[in-house]
Scaffold this active site. Structure first.
Site, PDB file in Angstrom:
ATOM      1  CG  PHE A 126      -2.462  -0.007   0.996  1.00  0.00           C
ATOM      2  CD1 PHE A 126      -3.037  -1.020   0.544  1.00  0.00           C
ATOM      3  CD2 PHE A 126      -3.008   1.208   0.871  1.00  0.00           C
ATOM      4  CE1 PHE A 126      -4.415  -0.970   0.198  1.00  0.00           C
ATOM      5  CE2 PHE A 126      -4.325   1.331   0.575  1.00  0.00           C
ATOM      6  CZ  PHE A 126      -5.181   0.143   0.304  1.00  0.00           C
ATOM      7  CD  GLN A 250      -5.373  10.675   2.433  1.00  0.00           C
ATOM      8  OE1 GLN A 250      -6.263   9.648   2.733  1.00  0.00           O
ATOM      9  NE2 GLN A 250      -4.358  10.582   2.743  1.00  0.00           N
ATOM     10  CG  HIS A 252      -7.935   7.782  -2.498  1.00  0.00           C
ATOM     11  ND1 HIS A 252      -7.756   6.958  -3.905  1.00  0.00           N
ATOM     12  CD2 HIS A 252      -7.755   6.799  -1.712  1.00  0.00           C
ATOM     13  CE1 HIS A 252      -7.179   5.806  -3.562  1.00  0.00           C
ATOM     14  NE2 HIS A 252      -7.135   5.757  -2.102  1.00  0.00           N
ATOM     15  CG  LEU A 262     -11.222   5.238  -3.141  1.00  0.00           C
ATOM     16  CD1 LEU A 262     -10.873   6.472  -3.187  1.00  0.00           C
ATOM     17  CD2 LEU A 262     -11.156   4.565  -1.612  1.00  0.00           C
ATOM     18  CD  GLU A 265      -2.726   4.209  -1.512  1.00  0.00           C
ATOM     19  OE1 GLU A 265      -3.384   5.112  -1.178  1.00  0.00           O
ATOM     20  OE2 GLU A 265      -1.694   3.860  -0.554  1.00  0.00           O
ATOM     21  NE  ARG A 296      -4.809   6.630   0.272  1.00  0.00           N
ATOM     22  CZ  ARG A 296      -5.811   6.075   0.912  1.00  0.00           C
ATOM     23  NH1 ARG A 296      -6.511   6.832   1.945  1.00  0.00           N
ATOM     24  NH2 ARG A 296      -5.876   4.934   1.108  1.00  0.00           N
ATOM     25  CG  HIS A 363     -10.289   9.105   0.870  1.00  0.00           C
ATOM     26  ND1 HIS A 363     -11.403   8.295   0.442  1.00  0.00           N
ATOM     27  CD2 HIS A 363      -9.358   8.470   1.425  1.00  0.00           C
ATOM     28  CE1 HIS A 363     -11.183   6.953   1.058  1.00  0.00           C
ATOM     29  NE2 HIS A 363      -9.893   7.232   1.460  1.00  0.00           N
ATOM     30  NE  ARG A 404      -7.109   7.861   6.160  1.00  0.00           N
ATOM     31  CZ  ARG A 404      -7.307   6.849   5.463  1.00  0.00           C
ATOM     32  NH1 ARG A 404      -6.875   5.753   5.414  1.00  0.00           N
ATOM     33  NH2 ARG A 404      -8.197   7.184   4.346  1.00  0.00           N
TER      34      ARG A 404
HETATM   35  C1  LIG Z   1     -14.202   4.712  -0.110  1.00  0.00           C
HETATM   36  C2  LIG Z   1     -13.538   4.569   1.135  1.00  0.00           C
HETATM   37  C3  LIG Z   1     -12.622   3.455   0.957  1.00  0.00           C
HETATM   38  C4  LIG Z   1     -11.573   3.738   2.126  1.00  0.00           C
HETATM   39  N1  LIG Z   1     -10.572   2.638   2.324  1.00  0.00           N
HETATM   40  C5  LIG Z   1      -9.989   2.672   3.384  1.00  0.00           C
HETATM   41  C6  LIG Z   1      -8.945   1.657   3.451  1.00  0.00           C
HETATM   42  O1  LIG Z   1      -8.701   0.584   2.511  1.00  0.00           O
HETATM   43  N2  LIG Z   1      -8.201   1.456   4.663  1.00  0.00           N
HETATM   44  C7  LIG Z   1      -8.495   2.275   5.466  1.00  0.00           C
HETATM   45  O2  LIG Z   1      -7.814   2.427   6.363  1.00  0.00           O
HETATM   46  N3  LIG Z   1      -9.218   3.445   5.276  1.00  0.00           N
HETATM   47  C8  LIG Z   1     -10.032   3.420   4.322  1.00  0.00           C
HETATM   48  N4  LIG Z   1     -10.892   4.522   4.235  1.00  0.00           N
HETATM   49  C9  LIG Z   1     -11.256   5.307   5.449  1.00  0.00           C
HETATM   50  C10 LIG Z   1     -11.926   4.602   6.613  1.00  0.00           C
HETATM   51  O3  LIG Z   1     -12.774   3.624   5.879  1.00  0.00           O
HETATM   52  C11 LIG Z   1     -12.741   5.756   7.308  1.00  0.00           C
HETATM   53  O4  LIG Z   1     -12.128   6.652   7.695  1.00  0.00           O
HETATM   54  C12 LIG Z   1     -13.364   4.918   8.503  1.00  0.00           C
HETATM   55  O5  LIG Z   1     -14.116   3.732   8.109  1.00  0.00           O
HETATM   56  C13 LIG Z   1     -14.287   5.768   9.447  1.00  0.00           C
HETATM   57  O6  LIG Z   1     -15.025   4.751  10.446  1.00  0.00           O
HETATM   58  P1  LIG Z   1     -15.652   5.796  11.656  1.00  0.00           P
HETATM   59  O7  LIG Z   1     -16.191   4.628  12.300  1.00  0.00           O
HETATM   60  O8  LIG Z   1     -14.925   6.788  12.111  1.00  0.00           O
HETATM   61  O9  LIG Z   1     -16.899   6.193  10.710  1.00  0.00           O
HETATM   62  P2  LIG Z   1     -18.180   5.879   9.784  1.00  0.00           P
HETATM   63  O10 LIG Z   1     -17.992   4.362   9.384  1.00  0.00           O
HETATM   64  O11 LIG Z   1     -18.078   6.679   8.860  1.00  0.00           O
HETATM   65  O12 LIG Z   1     -19.546   5.768  10.810  1.00  0.00           O
HETATM   66  C14 LIG Z   1     -19.993   6.835  11.155  1.00  0.00           C
HETATM   67  C15 LIG Z   1     -21.224   6.483  11.961  1.00  0.00           C
HETATM   68  O13 LIG Z   1     -21.638   7.758  12.476  1.00  0.00           O
HETATM   69  C16 LIG Z   1     -22.905   7.895  12.693  1.00  0.00           C
HETATM   70  N5  LIG Z   1     -23.554   9.073  12.701  1.00  0.00           N
HETATM   71  C17 LIG Z   1     -22.944  10.072  12.071  1.00  0.00           C
HETATM   72  N6  LIG Z   1     -23.636  11.241  12.516  1.00  0.00           N
HETATM   73  C18 LIG Z   1     -24.464  10.853  13.428  1.00  0.00           C
HETATM   74  C19 LIG Z   1     -25.245  11.543  13.999  1.00  0.00           C
HETATM   75  N7  LIG Z   1     -25.528  12.865  13.834  1.00  0.00           N
HETATM   76  N8  LIG Z   1     -26.018  10.967  15.015  1.00  0.00           N
HETATM   77  C20 LIG Z   1     -26.019   9.585  14.940  1.00  0.00           C
HETATM   78  N9  LIG Z   1     -25.092   8.838  14.507  1.00  0.00           N
HETATM   79  C21 LIG Z   1     -24.267   9.596  13.467  1.00  0.00           C
HETATM   80  C22 LIG Z   1     -23.442   7.083  11.523  1.00  0.00           C
HETATM   81  O14 LIG Z   1     -24.531   6.654  11.437  1.00  0.00           O
HETATM   82  C23 LIG Z   1     -22.301   6.000  11.291  1.00  0.00           C
HETATM   83  O15 LIG Z   1     -22.835   4.803  11.842  1.00  0.00           O
HETATM   84  C24 LIG Z   1     -11.694   4.466   3.497  1.00  0.00           C
HETATM   85  C25 LIG Z   1     -12.786   5.458   3.125  1.00  0.00           C
HETATM   86  C26 LIG Z   1     -13.492   5.495   1.860  1.00  0.00           C
HETATM   87  C27 LIG Z   1     -14.652   6.582   1.944  1.00  0.00           C
END
Ligand SMILES: Cc1cc2nc3c(=O)[nH]c(=O)nc-3n(C[C@H](O)[C@H](O)[C@H](O)COP(=O)(O)OP(=O)(O)OC[C@H]3O[C@@H](n4cnc5c(N)ncnc54)[C@H](O)[C@@H]3O)c2cc1C
Ligand code: HEM
Ligand code: SF4
Ligand code: F3S
Ligand code: FES
Lengths: 595, 152, 272, 144
Positions: A126, A250, A252, A262, A265, A296, A363, A404
């Site tokens: 990666f 960031q 991507h 997306l 990578e 990135r 991203h 990141r």
């Molecule tokens: C397309 C894509 C590919 C990626 N690929 C990678 C990868 O290969 N490797 C890597 O390390 N990272 C990757 N990332 C980054 C990583 O996936 C995310 O940063 C990470 O999953 C975020 O997780 P989280 O739990 O913080 O938030 P999320 O999974 O976004 O969850 C947010 C949660 O908060 C809740 N929420 C939001 N607002 C409220 C509210 N007002 N009230 C109640 N609930 C709320 C939502 O319902 C949801 O359950 C990628 C991101 C994207 C977009």
């Protein structure tokens, strides 16, 4: 255990030891720690399995050394260097050290990682992950095809089902309730809006964890979901707590051109190559050692540079190509099946035989709610807010610094999600509930009434679109004082239009019209902070590339930005005060970043 | 058939305990398949023999013809087996269909009992008749009987 | 950003040149095509607001669409430009979160994976909620019964002992259940199943798919428990192999095949 | 402690509507084969009930039995018999298809093809049966 609910004046009151906001990877990882030990409520605006963690593709980094020699010290180095030395090094050490258990935890919970011939977890390359301090790319990312995030989200949800975690699905948290006791701000609970019924719920908790994910929707072209509107970050902000490093957003490199969907990578990890219109592998010029697997920020910048220099492809010369044609159908179908399908479905391009048009897409937010290594939220550079935790993309520890590395976020949500869960339980077991003020729900009631009863003529979608467009144009990969000032001026205008938005749906049930208006409010707040912080940082570092200040300036800017809200209300201009926070160093001296 | 209710019937919220527990669904499922295979042979044989291979086909089917067949143990067993399997197979299929579309507990109970009773009656009746059947009833018009009755 | 002259000292193997060239020609041909044109599409949405309507009603909308856009874009355009009260769920917009299963021209699909170009736009496109779950508003249904079934099959790894590192699994063992790990719980399958429509009691294909994911996982020790759960009046035996589920699954999971494998495991035991 | 929010949502004030079914679901071969299987199964079932009872008349008297059999020889019934046999053949052939689809992965994968093979077989069998049978039905009395 406290676990009660009641209704007073049409407002529902609930009491739980631990209240978790968000059911993405970070929220559910925390819940798995806390639910067996204390009454836990997970409040989420989406069904847990809809969270955007499920969209993550490529992998999760950990120096397991299953296929190649590796060490977490190298991983730390890469993380620090990848973050352009703005990374807090002690935090990065924790991240990479606990990475190994984080992966094994997931495997033991059932996550079906791809396997090596010996039956161990397989690993792939990666961007920015190298052996022995930058010598060559290393296989460090643990993965499950190109749906690692999907498998993480599913596995965590499955384990929440196993532990009987109590979810409040489609409840939008809109406010944080704090009370000042002996001069210390403490957390008391959160206020949520139930989408199905339009009712207000107040959740009192001894500890509250924010895990609400990112805010990519401040941009138009983004890999982020429509629902990633930064609510959690915005709520904390509106409570007067600071936000850290918001200028570092960031991009991507490989989003499907024009769409932003997306392409991981991991594709480049498997050997895909970026080419410009003439077919040249241009990354050789920008990062001779690791080429397409540079971090990135560097790759995205190089791509934009190619386009700016007229070497872009397509009718408008506005994208470059990701070339996977030499990987063969076999690799694409088995290791990258989903992105292969995305390209086929959404662009009608078959990666097996054709080059895929790609362009950087908004991203990931490196910045967010500042926390310490225990996931405790900070009210300034040092003071913690007792009982308040944050983890995941909404938080800024900061393990990602100015940029990141790929696969470090899935790692972040697991390591710091777990820490948040554990610490929140430990706190809840010693602390008492902080009394809810009588007017706990008033803020939300007022906010909703104001929007619902507004008689203006502005359209939510139009304002949002204008915001996203100005951000795309003026606060993207390359920024200058001029573009940022333009963005700031645009946002100021949009802020004055916002109070006049008109909600057409007057109903109570599933009023998504109303909620989109609320979300827009957060987007406006956050976009403004991003821009203001970006204007203030007169250097180029990591994802923050200032054309007018193209070099890194360690002397003045080797520090985190801290933004505070000093005034402002819905529709009123907000006043933002900027401050600094020192970066924590351990072993790594800042060096010029070359790959 | 495909246009069915919009919403599940909340008289039965998500799989209430009353509808759980040991059951014969697996046996029924296997039986439907096993009996189906055997029935193909039996029913196709039955149809081919009666309607295609006998000169005159349906025209030739009368007491004399049937009586002649049922006088032979081979056809007796053929028909009895076919009777049992077809009734059981058909009734079990009907039970499935009733379970699918009849949601009012009263009507469902009545329908299921009706299928069960009909099956029992027909199986007993059919079996008894096949084995107690006399192809040359006393005092009947000889011309209507199988040809071998004349030799008696 | 310094853009040095184009170099050609590649160290990693270059792709076969002919393939690259072919790709290039193709792309060049595509480049020559003119700007895409938008065109009007009539979308007829089955609306229902329990606070106002006694019954669902069909409402017509005319929207300008591009061929490459999705039905989700059409719904957004309606919501954002014509009638903001239209309610539907969506999040990721590229077919991975499972929010927006709905019935489009009579078939279950994800709105974000249904492209305008795949429809005959000279006729209206009909959009309505998925069938068999209680209708809440417009295109939104109550998902709880669906998730109840999912939760009932114990969808989590059950394995004793705590290994020091990972539990080992061969590539072949991992491959055995790969297909069913793709499920995003969108409910397109379950709500396309004629058996499920009849009374909503059937566990439904999605629950079976997720049981399959664990039954055939070599690390799991509770396969029999799940088989017993599904050996129910409302379990696998209710499947009549109508294949609507397989046709509807946006992840391309061979749902009916998975169900058949679960049935077989009930008869002959789990063969890994 | 319930696992979900469902216990917390208030019960609906108004009962849910179950009136209108929307458009017909546009299933493919698999769904329509099942619809046909079901319809033919029910049809055969009811015929079987009648058929066992009419055959039972052989126990009453040769005259009684021949009397009901006469109705089967009526040309309209003759056409009905073609439909019935068609139903049996279709149900039987599709029944085999279902068994194969359940038991044999190849068949699971190619169920659509199998559906058309079933339709073909039904057509062939009926092309053989229908003329033979109808000649018998319409041939002059005593043609046997
Ligand atoms: C397309 C894509 C590919 C990626 N690929 C990678 C990868 O290969 N490797 C890597 O390390 N990272 C990757 N990332 C980054 C990583 O996936 C995310 O940063 C990470 O999953 C975020 O997780 P989280 O739990 O913080 O938030 P999320 O999974 O976004 O969850 C947010 C949660 O908060 C809740 N929420 C939001 N607002 C409220 C509210 N007002 N009230 C109640 N609930 C709320 C939502 O319902 C949801 O359950 C990628 C991101 C994207 C977009
Ligand atoms: C000729 C050979 C026959 C074969 C091969 C056959 C096969 C089958 C099979 C395999 C099924 C199960 C379908 C499923 O589970 O999806 C079935 C169902 C059924 N069969 Fe038959 N059958 C035959 C004859 C009959 C007869 C003679 C009758 C009537 C008495 C009949 C009535 C039914 C009914 C009512 C069903 C239930 C249909 C449903 O649930 O959708 N079948 N058949
Ligand atoms: S099996 Fe397919 S259709 Fe069914 S819920 Fe899973 S992803 Fe959706
Ligand atoms: S649609 Fe239903 S009947 Fe079986 S094959 Fe799929 S579960
Ligand atoms: S919006 Fe996520 S699947 Fe369609």
């Amino acid at each position: 255990m406290a676990d009660q609910s009641s209704v007073t004046d049409g407002i529902h009151y609930h009491q739980h030891d631990v209240v978790i906001v968000g059911a993405g990877g970070a929220g559910m990882r925390a819940a798995i720690e806390s639910a067996p030990k204390a009454s836990t409520a997970v409040i989420t605006k989406l069904y847990p399995t809809r969270s955007h963690t499920g969209a993550a593709q490529g992998g999760m980094a950990a120096a397991l050394a299953n296929v190649e020699e590796d060490s977490n010290e190298w991983h730390t180095y890469d993380t620090v260097k990848g973050g352009d030395y703005l990374t807090d090094q002690d935090s990065a050490e924790i991240l990479t050290r606990e990475a190994i258990d984080a992966v094994y935890d997931l495997e033991n919970m059932g996550l079906p990682f791809n396997r090596t011939p010996e039956g161990k977890i397989d690993q792939r390359r990666f961007g920015g992950h190298t052996r022995d301090h930058g010598k060559a790319p290393v296989r460090r990312a643990c993965y499950a095809a190109d749906r690692t995030g999907h498998m993480i989200l599913q596995t965590l949800y499955q384990n929440c089902v196993k532990h009987g975690v109590q979810f409040f699905n489609e409840f939008y948290v809109l406010d944080l309730v704090m009370a000042e006791i002996d001069g210390v701000k403490r957390v008391s609970g959160v206020v949520a809006y139930e989408l199905a019924t339009g009712e207000i719920h107040v959740f009192q908790g001894k500890s509250v964890i924010f895990a609400t994910g990112g805010f990519g929707k401040i941009y138009k072209t983004t890999s982020n979901a429509h629902t990633l509107t930064g609510d959690g970050v915005g709520i904390v902000w509106r409570k007067g707590l600071p936000l850290e490093d918001m200028e570092f957003y960031q991009f991507h490199p490989t989003g499907l051109a024009g769409l932003g969907i997306l392409l991981t990578e991991g594709a480049r990890g498997e050997g895909a190559i970026l080419r410009n219109a003439s077919g040249e592998r241009f990354m050789e010029r920008y990062a001779p050692t690791i080429k397409d697997l540079a971090p990135r920020d560097i790759v995205a910048r190089s791509m934009v540079q190619e386009v700016l220099d007229g070497r872009g492809a397509g009718p408008h010369k506005d994208y470059v190509y990701l070339d996977c044609t030499h990987l063969g159908a076999e690799v694409l179908e088995t290791k990258l099946p989903d992105i292969t399908e995305f390209a086929r479905t959404y662009l009608g391009v078959d990666p097996v035989t054709e080059r895929v048009p790609v362009y950087p897409t908004a991203h990931y937010a490196m910045g967010g709610i500042p926390t310490n290594n225990d996931a405790e939220v900070l009210a300034d550079n040092e003071t913690v807010v007792p009982g308040l935790y944050a983890a995941g993309e909404c938080a800024c520890v900061s393990v990602h610094g100015a940029n990141r590395l790929g696969t470090n976020s899935l790692l972040d949500i697991n390591v710091f999600g777990k820490r948040a869960g554990n610490n929140a339980v430990a706190y809840a077991q010693t602390a008492d509930f902080v009394d809810l003020p009588a007017d706990a729900a008033d803020g939300v009631v007022k906010l909703l009434a104001q929007l619902r009863e507004g008689t203006g003529t502005e359209n939510v979608a139009e304002i949002r679109k204008a915001l996203q467009e100005t951000m795309d144009r003026n606060a993207q990969v390359f920024r200058t004082d001029e573009t940022l000032q333009t963005a700031l001026a645009d946002i100021a205008v949009l802020r004055t239009r916002y109070p006049n938005v008109r909600i057409h749906d007057r109903g109570r049930r599933f009023n998504t019209d109303l909620l989109e208006a609320v979300e827009l409010g957060f987007l406006l707040d956050l976009a403004e902070i991003v821009v203001v912080s970006a204007i203030n940082r007169k250097e180029s570092r990591g994802a923050h590339m200032r054309d007018d200040y193209p070099t890194r300036d360690d002397e003045n800017y080797m520090q985190h930005t801290m933004a505070y809200r000093t005034a402002g209300d819905i529709g009123l201009p907000q006043e933002i005060r900027l401050d600094w926070k020192p970066v924590r160093f351990t072993h790594y001296e800042p060096q010029e970043r070359k790959y | 058939m495909t246009a069915t209710i919009e919403n599940p019937n909340y008289a039965y919220p998500a799989r209430s305990a009353g509808r759980r527990g040991p059951n014969l669904e697996k046996a029924g499922w296997i039986f439907m398949r096993a009996s189906g295979v055997v029935l193909i042979v039996l029913i196709f044989g039955h149809l081919a023999f009666n309607l295609l291979w006998t000169p005159g086909g349906i025209r030739a089917v009368d007491f004399g013809f049937v009586g002649g067949k049922l006088a032979q143990p081979f056809w007796q067993w053929w028909d009895v087996l076919m009777l049992w399997l077809a009734i059981l197979h058909g009734s079990n299929g009907m039970r499935t269909i009733v379970n699918d579309y009849v949601h009012k507990p009263m009507i469902r109970t009545v329908a299921l009992w009706a299928i069960g009773i009909a099956a029992a009656v027909l199986i007993i009746l059919g079996t008894l008749i096949t084995f107690t059947f006399n192809p040359c009833p006393e005092g009947a018009d000889l011309s209507l009987l199988p040809s071998f009755c004349a030799e008696l | 950003m310094a853009a040095t002259q184009i170099t050609d000292n590649d160290t990693t193997p270059e792709p076969v040149d002919s393939a690259a060239e072919a790709a290039d020609r193709q792309v060049q041909a595509a480049d020559a095509i003119e700007e895409p044109q938008s065109f009007p599409v009539t979308v007829i949405v089955r609306r229902y607001d329990p606070e106002i309507d006694d019954e669902p009603r069909w409402v017509d909308y005319d929207v300008q669409m591009f061929a490459t856009e999705r039905i989700l874009d059409a719904l957004h355009r309606i919501k954002w430009e014509q009638d903001p009260s239209l309610a539907f769920r969506r999040s990721c917009a590229h077919g991975v979160c499972g929010s927006d299963a709905m019935r489009i021209n009579g078939k279950n699909r994800l709105a974000c994976k249904a492209l305008v170009k795949d429809f005959d736009t000279s006729k209206p496109i009909y959009v309505e909620a998925i069938k068999g779950l209680p209708l809440e508003k417009d295109l939104i249904v109550d998902m709880e019964p669906f998730f109840d079934s999912f939760r009932e099959i114990q969808p989590f790894l059950q394995a004793t002992g705590k290994p020091e590192k990972e539990r080992h699994q061969t590539i072949a063992q991992r491959e055995r259940f790969d297909d069913t790990t793709k499920c995003i719980l969108c409910a397109a399958c379950t709500t396309s199943c004629p058996v499920f429509w009849t009374d909503g009691q059937y566990f439904g294909p999605a629950a079976i798919v997720n049981a399959h994911r664990f039954i055939f996982d070599s690390r799991d020790e509770a396969s029999q428990v799940r088989l017993d759960i599904l050996n129910d009046r409302e379990g696998v035996w209710r499947c009549r192999t109508t294949f609507n589920c397989t046709d509807a699954c946006p992840r391309g999971i061979q749902v009916t095949k998975a169900i058949a494998e679960v049935k077989q495991a009930m008869m002959t035991g789990v063969k890994l | 402690m319930s696992e979900t929010s469902s216990s917390l949502t208030l019960p609906d004030p108004s009962p849910r509507k179950t009136t209108f079914s929307g458009t017909l679901y546009r299933g493919n071969e698999g769904m329509w084969s099942w619809v046909l299987h079901r319809i033919t199964g029910v049809a055969i079932y009811f015929f079987l009930l009648v058929h066992v009872l009419d055959t039972a008349l052989i126990r009453v008297s040769p005259e009684a039995y021949n009397a009901v059999m006469a109705t089967y020889k009526n040309p309209i019934m003759g056409l009905g018999e073609v439909v019935l046999v068609g139903a049996v053949v279709l149900h039987a052939m599709n029944g085999l298809r279902i068994i194969l689809v359940d038991a044999w992965p190849w068949a699971t994968k190619h169920q659509r093809l199998l559906f058309w093979i079933v339709m073909g077989l039904v057509a062939v069998l009926m092309l053989y049966f229908t003329p033979t049978h109808l000649i018998n039905v319409f041939s002059p009395e005593g043609g046997a």
